[in-house]
Design a protein around this motif. Structure first.
Motif, PDB file in Angstrom:
ATOM      1  N   UNK A   1      44.992  28.694  42.387  1.00 18.02           N
ATOM      2  CA  UNK A   1      44.813  30.368  42.136  1.00 18.02           C
ATOM      3  C   UNK A   1      44.274  30.685  41.265  1.00 18.02           C
ATOM      4  N   UNK A   2      43.763  31.593  41.812  1.00 12.86           N
ATOM      5  CA  UNK A   2      42.366  32.567  41.476  1.00 12.86           C
ATOM      6  C   UNK A   2      42.975  33.254  40.243  1.00 12.86           C
ATOM      7  N   UNK A   3      42.391  33.518  39.141  1.00 12.79           N
ATOM      8  CA  UNK A   3      42.148  34.210  37.725  1.00 12.79           C
ATOM      9  C   UNK A   3      41.856  35.693  37.846  1.00 12.79           C
ATOM     10  N   UNK A   4      42.434  36.408  37.160  1.00  9.56           N
ATOM     11  CA  UNK A   4      41.826  37.783  37.749  1.00  9.56           C
ATOM     12  C   UNK A   4      40.295  38.386  36.383  1.00  9.56           C
ATOM     13  N   UNK A   5      40.060  38.083  36.941  1.00  9.95           N
ATOM     14  CA  UNK A   5      38.228  37.895  35.893  1.00  9.95           C
ATOM     15  C   UNK A   5      37.530  38.997  35.084  1.00  9.95           C
ATOM     16  N   UNK A   6      38.204  40.158  35.880  1.00  5.28           N
ATOM     17  CA  UNK A   6      37.222  41.497  36.160  1.00  5.28           C
ATOM     18  C   UNK A   6      37.538  42.694  36.678  1.00  5.28           C
ATOM     19  N   UNK A   7      37.547  43.818  36.452  1.00  2.41           N
ATOM     20  CA  UNK A   7      38.133  44.675  36.341  1.00  2.41           C
ATOM     21  C   UNK A   7      37.339  45.979  35.848  1.00  2.41           C
ATOM     22  N   UNK A   8      36.796  47.072  36.830  1.00  2.00           N
ATOM     23  CA  UNK A   8      36.128  48.323  37.087  1.00  2.00           C
ATOM     24  C   UNK A   8      36.230  49.265  37.425  1.00  2.00           C
ATOM     25  N   UNK A   9      35.825  50.225  36.658  1.00  2.96           N
ATOM     26  CA  UNK A   9      35.960  51.274  37.729  1.00  2.96           C
ATOM     27  C   UNK A   9      34.190  51.774  37.905  1.00  2.96           C
TER      28      UNK A   9
ATOM     29  N   UNK B   1      34.724  33.012  44.120  1.00  2.81           N
ATOM     30  CA  UNK B   1      35.348  33.920  43.348  1.00  2.81           C
ATOM     31  C   UNK B   1      35.519  34.690  44.234  1.00  2.81           C
ATOM     32  N   UNK B   2      37.154  35.546  44.068  1.00  4.54           N
ATOM     33  CA  UNK B   2      37.638  36.365  45.534  1.00  4.54           C
ATOM     34  C   UNK B   2      36.953  38.358  45.020  1.00  4.54           C
ATOM     35  N   UNK B   3      36.750  39.155  45.715  1.00  7.93           N
ATOM     36  CA  UNK B   3      36.803  39.974  44.948  1.00  7.93           C
ATOM     37  C   UNK B   3      37.632  40.977  45.881  1.00  7.93           C
ATOM     38  N   UNK B   4      37.623  42.209  45.195  1.00  6.60           N
ATOM     39  CA  UNK B   4      38.927  43.395  45.698  1.00  6.60           C
ATOM     40  C   UNK B   4      38.297  44.934  45.452  1.00  6.60           C
ATOM     41  N   UNK B   5      37.861  45.494  46.451  1.00  7.09           N
ATOM     42  CA  UNK B   5      36.725  46.240  46.439  1.00  7.09           C
ATOM     43  C   UNK B   5      37.669  48.046  47.209  1.00  7.09           C
ATOM     44  N   UNK B   6      37.971  48.344  45.984  1.00 11.58           N
ATOM     45  CA  UNK B   6      39.266  49.706  46.342  1.00 11.58           C
ATOM     46  C   UNK B   6      38.824  50.506  46.586  1.00 11.58           C
ATOM     47  N   UNK B   7      38.543  51.606  47.257  1.00 16.94           N
ATOM     48  CA  UNK B   7      38.125  53.035  47.844  1.00 16.94           C
ATOM     49  C   UNK B   7      38.770  54.231  47.404  1.00 16.94           C
ATOM     50  N   UNK B   8      39.282  55.364  46.546  1.00 17.46           N
ATOM     51  CA  UNK B   8      40.158  56.010  46.877  1.00 17.46           C
ATOM     52  C   UNK B   8      39.701  57.497  47.078  1.00 17.46           C
TER      53      UNK B   8
ATOM     54  N   UNK C   1      37.129  51.237  42.522  1.00 18.65           N
ATOM     55  CA  UNK C   1      37.030  50.221  41.947  1.00 18.65           C
ATOM     56  C   UNK C   1      37.162  49.025  42.197  1.00 18.65           C
ATOM     57  N   UNK C   2      36.598  47.450  41.907  1.00 14.19           N
ATOM     58  CA  UNK C   2      36.188  46.644  42.067  1.00 14.19           C
ATOM     59  C   UNK C   2      36.966  45.414  40.594  1.00 14.19           C
ATOM     60  N   UNK C   3      38.067  44.538  41.705  1.00 14.43           N
ATOM     61  CA  UNK C   3      38.303  43.615  41.097  1.00 14.43           C
ATOM     62  C   UNK C   3      37.977  42.178  41.381  1.00 14.43           C
TER      63      UNK C   3
ATOM     64  N   UNK D   1      48.825  39.354  47.635  1.00 14.68           N
ATOM     65  CA  UNK D   1      48.629  39.061  46.516  1.00 14.68           C
ATOM     66  C   UNK D   1      48.300  39.390  45.609  1.00 14.68           C
ATOM     67  N   UNK D   2      46.421  39.039  46.093  1.00 16.37           N
ATOM     68  CA  UNK D   2      44.652  39.742  45.363  1.00 16.37           C
ATOM     69  C   UNK D   2      45.035  41.372  44.876  1.00 16.37           C
ATOM     70  N   UNK D   3      45.320  42.551  45.882  1.00  9.58           N
ATOM     71  CA  UNK D   3      45.671  43.636  46.791  1.00  9.58           C
ATOM     72  C   UNK D   3      46.717  44.077  45.252  1.00  9.58           C
ATOM     73  N   UNK D   4      47.754  43.319  44.955  1.00 11.80           N
ATOM     74  CA  UNK D   4      48.741  43.972  44.678  1.00 11.80           C
ATOM     75  C   UNK D   4      48.369  44.318  43.371  1.00 11.80           C
ATOM     76  N   UNK D   5      48.115  42.914  42.988  1.00 13.24           N
ATOM     77  CA  UNK D   5      47.300  42.727  41.298  1.00 13.24           C
ATOM     78  C   UNK D   5      46.343  43.529  40.372  1.00 13.24           C
ATOM     79  N   UNK D   6      45.304  44.218  41.840  1.00 12.91           N
ATOM     80  CA  UNK D   6      44.673  45.012  40.940  1.00 12.91           C
ATOM     81  C   UNK D   6      44.827  46.950  42.068  1.00 12.91           C
ATOM     82  N   UNK D   7      45.708  46.672  42.965  1.00 11.20           N
ATOM     83  CA  UNK D   7      46.091  47.842  43.278  1.00 11.20           C
ATOM     84  C   UNK D   7      46.387  49.851  42.033  1.00 11.20           C
TER      85      UNK D   7
END
Length: 140
Positions: free
Chosen positions: A7-15, A55-62, A82-84, A109-115
């Motif tokens: 399982x991947x671990x969330x290590x970074x989240x930033x605006x 590494x898995x990367x989730x990018x969210x544009x709102x 945002x980037x996780x 599962x990845x997006x649900x942690x970052x969103x």
């Protein structure tokens, strides 16, 4: 069933960016209608150097536009990025992850942690600019 060691671990989240404009007068009267759009991208970063970590990367544009219910001339707009980043344990290879990564449920599962983190920040920024953004969702 997924092995816990993979399982991947969330290590970074930033605006990465936030821009907002609210030039409407602060009268405290009347409500606002929000139109929220979101763009979510999920990717897999494969290391190019030996011993690198997958590494898995989730990018969210709102983006949202708020229109005054009482005066059509008053409008506000906000955009955020945002980037996780999620690190896989050492030894996990792309041969193991790619077949899982192709399934929407795995990406969810990845997006649900970052969103929720992105929306919490986004709502706070809107609040700091004079909006009650409780109508915006925190989850997917």
């Amino acid at each position: 069933m997924e092995v816990i060691e993979q399982r991947p671990k969330l290590v970074s989240f930033r605006a990465i960016a936030f821009h907002g404009e609210n030039r409407a007068p602060a009268t405290g009267k009347g409500g606002w209608n929000f139109q929220l759009t979101q763009n979510i991208e999920v990717g897999l970063a494969v290391p190019t150097l030996p011993g690198g970590i997958l590494q898995a990367v989730v990018k969210i544009d709102l983006s949202t536009v708020a229109n005054s219910e009482t005066d059509a001339a008053h409008q506000a707009s906000f955009q955020a990025e945002y980037e996780a980043k999620f690190d896989y344990p050492a030894g996990v290879t792309d041969e193991i992850v790619v077949p899982k990564f192709e399934h929407e449920q795995y990406q969810y599962v990845l997006v649900a942690q970052a969103f929720p983190l992105a929306m919490t920040h986004f709502r706070r920024e809107l609040q700091s600019m004079g909006f009650d953004a409780r109508v915006l969702p925190l989850g997917l």
